[in-house]
Every structure is written in structure tokens, then in C-alpha cells.
Scaffold this motif. Structure first.
Motif, PDB file in Angstrom:
ATOM      1  N   PRO A  67       0.810  -1.207   0.000  1.00 15.27           N
ATOM      2  CA  PRO A  67       0.000   0.000   0.000  1.00 15.27           C
ATOM      3  C   PRO A  67       0.851   1.268   0.000  1.00 15.27           C
ATOM      4  N   LYS A  68       0.345   2.274  -0.686  1.00 14.95           N
ATOM      5  CA  LYS A  68       1.108   3.512  -0.829  1.00 14.95           C
ATOM      6  C   LYS A  68       1.200   4.263   0.503  1.00 14.95           C
ATOM      7  N   GLN A  69       2.391   4.785   0.731  1.00 13.76           N
ATOM      8  CA  GLN A  69       2.648   5.523   1.961  1.00 13.76           C
ATOM      9  C   GLN A  69       2.166   6.969   1.800  1.00 13.76           C
ATOM     10  N   LYS A  70       1.537   7.481   2.838  1.00 16.72           N
ATOM     11  CA  LYS A  70       1.062   8.866   2.747  1.00 16.72           C
ATOM     12  C   LYS A  70       2.103   9.824   3.301  1.00 16.72           C
ATOM     13  N   LYS A  71       2.665  10.614   2.407  1.00 16.58           N
ATOM     14  CA  LYS A  71       3.614  11.642   2.829  1.00 16.58           C
ATOM     15  C   LYS A  71       3.067  12.958   2.297  1.00 16.58           C
ATOM     16  N   ILE A  72       2.800  13.868   3.180  1.00 14.05           N
ATOM     17  CA  ILE A  72       2.176  15.107   2.719  1.00 14.05           C
ATOM     18  C   ILE A  72       3.148  16.281   2.741  1.00 14.05           C
ATOM     19  N   LEU A  73       2.897  17.205   1.830  1.00 16.40           N
ATOM     20  CA  LEU A  73       3.699  18.426   1.803  1.00 16.40           C
ATOM     21  C   LEU A  73       3.172  19.336   2.899  1.00 16.40           C
ATOM     22  N   HIS A  74       4.002  19.682   3.838  1.00 20.13           N
ATOM     23  CA  HIS A  74       3.561  20.554   4.929  1.00 20.13           C
ATOM     24  C   HIS A  74       4.636  21.617   5.165  1.00 20.13           C
ATOM     25  N   PRO A  75       4.318  22.657   5.900  1.00 22.21           N
ATOM     26  CA  PRO A  75       5.283  23.764   6.045  1.00 22.21           C
ATOM     27  C   PRO A  75       6.597  23.387   6.714  1.00 22.21           C
ATOM     28  N   GLY A  76       6.648  22.247   7.392  1.00 23.06           N
ATOM     29  CA  GLY A  76       7.884  21.865   8.090  1.00 23.06           C
ATOM     30  C   GLY A  76       8.895  21.159   7.217  1.00 23.06           C
ATOM     31  N   ILE A  77       8.494  20.762   6.020  1.00 26.02           N
ATOM     32  CA  ILE A  77       9.382  19.972   5.146  1.00 26.02           C
ATOM     33  C   ILE A  77      10.713  20.696   4.858  1.00 26.02           C
ATOM     34  N   ILE A  78      10.628  21.928   4.391  1.00 23.24           N
ATOM     35  CA  ILE A  78      11.851  22.636   3.968  1.00 23.24           C
ATOM     36  C   ILE A  78      12.748  22.990   5.168  1.00 23.24           C
ATOM     37  N   PRO A  79      12.233  23.730   6.172  1.00 21.67           N
ATOM     38  CA  PRO A  79      13.139  24.052   7.292  1.00 21.67           C
ATOM     39  C   PRO A  79      13.607  22.811   8.060  1.00 21.67           C
TER      40      PRO A  79
END
Lengths: 140, 208
Positions: A67-79
């Protein structure tokens, strides 16, 4: 064997396999890691890329079973990623490697271990009070 | 002392492990998630004990939920729930309790990474009790004691950063990228870029 005991055993086996693999490749070697990060040696980077390619191929070929893993783009990704990357270069360890370094007998890794623990606790505190975005989950 | 594995041996082992992890443990390979669970042990045990203390007392359940909501999300969320201060912003918090894997299982997983490293070190002859992680780090830090302090701060950056990004080299780099997750690809590019810049800077600082 009960399901709970079986789960504990499986976690132990997978942890053991990860420790052996990371030590075998050399990810826990500070100087070897720096050779990869300064792009003066491509061996470990090639291993990493091959691992992603192999897993991507299998995941794509058998989507029914994995099953596909859920990884979401959120504001904490870059910093967060930037902070992690810089910390990775400083202490030569990611959250898994620190255990391998300890297994190799590198006592300074105890400071890295303490630092990671404090960092996780600090982020938990900061997130609950000030950030409050959904970070998704990482294998939890 | 034996050589490290060649690039293709390492790649096959690491890739195979990423796949096996999904098949055997039914969760993506990711170590920062296990860290979060283990570091939250006290809160999770407290929650478990509180839950065990509940009988059929709905008032106790409601007040405990209210307390937990307040602790996790702040007063803002309570206002939102009660409708007294409507707001469009999504308010969510990290929740370490999301799968059936227990804290103990995560702790065992982390412990056996250490055991795996130890066995491999003994097998390859790399095991040695050492106070110095790297001559380069000691030289850059201008002393062994200072290098330990740097490791503490570096570790804090790793712990804070991986939780903020919700993943590390395994969760984003291996599992996420292999599944074509855009968030993981972005995270991997950034943490790798950040590490390359910092390592290059450190290398130049040692040479100068």
C-alpha cells in the motif's frame, strides 16, 4: 507463538538487518560519510540510489501488495529537512546511524543520541504550542 | 579489517530491506517515527493508564478529552470546536499513536539496530572503544571535549529537523522516494543539499 511476541521478534530481526546493512555499507563511518557528502566518493551514494531504484521498481510492479505511503507536503518539510541535513553533516549520524556508531564502539555517539532525544522532545513541545500543522507520519 | 560492501551489494541489501520492511512489518521503513514513539513513552503510558482508569463515566472521559485537546492543540482549538471563534486554519498536532506497533516494538527495533551494528563491527574487526569519532571533527572543534559538544548540538538538529520534516534518510530518502512521494523527494533534495553544503564548509574550514 503469540502475535505480540511474533511482532517483537520481527521488529528485532528487521532492526538487526538494518544495523548490519548500514554498518556493512559504511554509513556509520564519519570520514566515509564526509567523502560522500563532499562528493569525493560516489560508492555510498550509488548504493543509496540503487536501493531507491530497486524499491521503487518493486513498489510500482506490485502496488496491490504494498500500500502507498502517505507523505504530505507541509510547512515543516523545507526548514526541517535543511536543519536535519546540516545536523547530519555535523554529527555524521541520522536517527538510525547513531545506534550503529554505538555498536562500533564510538562513545561520542552517546552525545549524538542525547542530542537527538532532546531534539525530538523539543520539537514535540514546540509543535504542540506554536506550529500545529499536520506532519503526516513516518512509519508510526 | 574487511572492506566495506561494494555499491551494488549495499544497494541491493538496502533496497531489499526497504521492500521487506513493508512486507514483514506492514509499515514503511522509517526510524524517526520510532524515535518519536520511544521519546513519547511517558505521555503514552500516562494516556494508557488514564484510559484504563475509565469505567463508564462519560464525564470523566469528556473532561480527560478536553484536557488532552487543550494540551495538544491549545485553547484556539477548543474555541474552534465550540464555535466561539470560527477559523479556517487547519489545526492538527503530531500524534504518535497511529498504528498497532507498540512503543516496545519500536524500542526493540531501535535496540537491534545497535545489536546489528555491534555484530557487524565484531565480524569485520571494526569494533573499538573510541573517545574520538573522527580526527577531522576533533581538529575542526579544536579539542575532543568541544567535539562532543558539537555532536550534542548536531544531534539536536537531527532530532528536531527529522520531526519537523516528518522523516529522515530512511522515511523520506528510501521509503518515500521509492514510492514517488513528492514531499519525500523535496525533503531528500533539501536534506542532502544541506548536508553537502555543511560538509563542504567543514572540509574547507579544516584545510584553512
Amino acid at each position: 507463538m503469540s502475535t505480540l511476541v511474533k511482532q517483537y521478534c520481527l521488529n528485532a530481526v528487521m532492526g538487526l538487518a538494518l544495523g548490519v546493512t548500514l554498518a556493512g555499507i559504511g554509513f556509520a563511518d564519519y570520514d566515509e560519510l564526509h567523502r560522500m557528502l563532499t562528493l569525493s566518493d560516489s560508492r555510498m551514494l550509488s548504493s543509496f540510489m540503487l536501493a531507491i531504484g530497486l524499491a521503487a521498481g518493486i513498489f510500482t510492479a506490485f502496488p496491490k501488495y504494498i500500500p502507498k505511503q502517505k507523505k504530505i507536503l507541509h510547512p515543516g518539510i523545507i526548514p526541517g529537512s535543511l536543519l536535519f541535513g546540516m545536523g547530519w553533516a555535523i554529527c555524521g549520524a541520522c536517527p538510525a546511524i547513531v545506534f550503529v556508531q554505538l555498536g562500533l564502539g564510538k562513545l561520542p555517539a552517546l552525545m549524538t543520541l542525547l542530542g537527538i532525544f532532546l531534539g525530538v522532545k523539543l520539537y514535540r513541545f514546540v509543535h504542540a504550542r506554536y506550529l500545529r500543522w499536520d506532519t503526516g507520519s513516518c512509519s508510526v | 579489517m574487511t572492506e566495506y560492501w561494494s555499491w551494488w551489494q549495499g544497494g541491493l541489501a538496502l533496497g531489499g530491506l526497504t521492500i521487506l520492511f513493508r512486507l514483514v512489518l506492514h509499515r514503511p521503513l522509517g526510524v524517526s517515527g520510532s524515535w518519536l514513539r520511544v521519546a513519547s513513552t511517558r505521555q503514552e503510558f500516562a494516556a494508557e493508564q488514564q484510559a484504563n482508569g475509565f469505567t463508564n463515566d462519560t464525564n470523566a472521559v469528556s473532561s480527560a478529552l478536553m484536557e488532552a485537546t487543550l494540551a495538544q492543540f491549545g485553547e484556539e482549538a477548543l474555541h474552534k470546536l465550540s464555535g466561539t471563534q470560527p477559523e479556517n486554519k487547519t489545526v492538527q498536532a503530531i500524534n504518535p499513536v497511529t498504528t498497532s506497533a507498540t512503543i516496545g516494538q519500536h524500542a526493540v527495533f531501535l535496540l537491534f539496530i545497535f545489536v546489528g551494528g555491534l555484530l557487524m563491527a565484531l565480524y569485520t574487526g571494526r569494533f573499538s572503544i573510541d573517545l574520538e569519532l573522527s580526527k577531522m571533527l576533533t581538529s575542526l572543534s579544536r579539542g575532543l571535549a568541544a567535539s562532543w559538544v558539537h555532536l550534542l548540538f548536531g544531534g539536536m538538529m537531527v532530532g528536531f529537523g527529522t520531526q519537523m520534516a516528518a522523516g529522515c534518510t530512511s522515511g523520506h530518502g528510501l521509503s518515500g522516494c521509492a514510492q514517488g512521494s513528492r514531499a519525500s523527494m523535496l525533503a531528500t533534495a533539501i536534506f542532502f543539499g544541506g548536508a553537502v553544503i555543511m560538509a563542504t564548509f567543514m572540509s574547507l574550514a579544516v584545510k584553512s
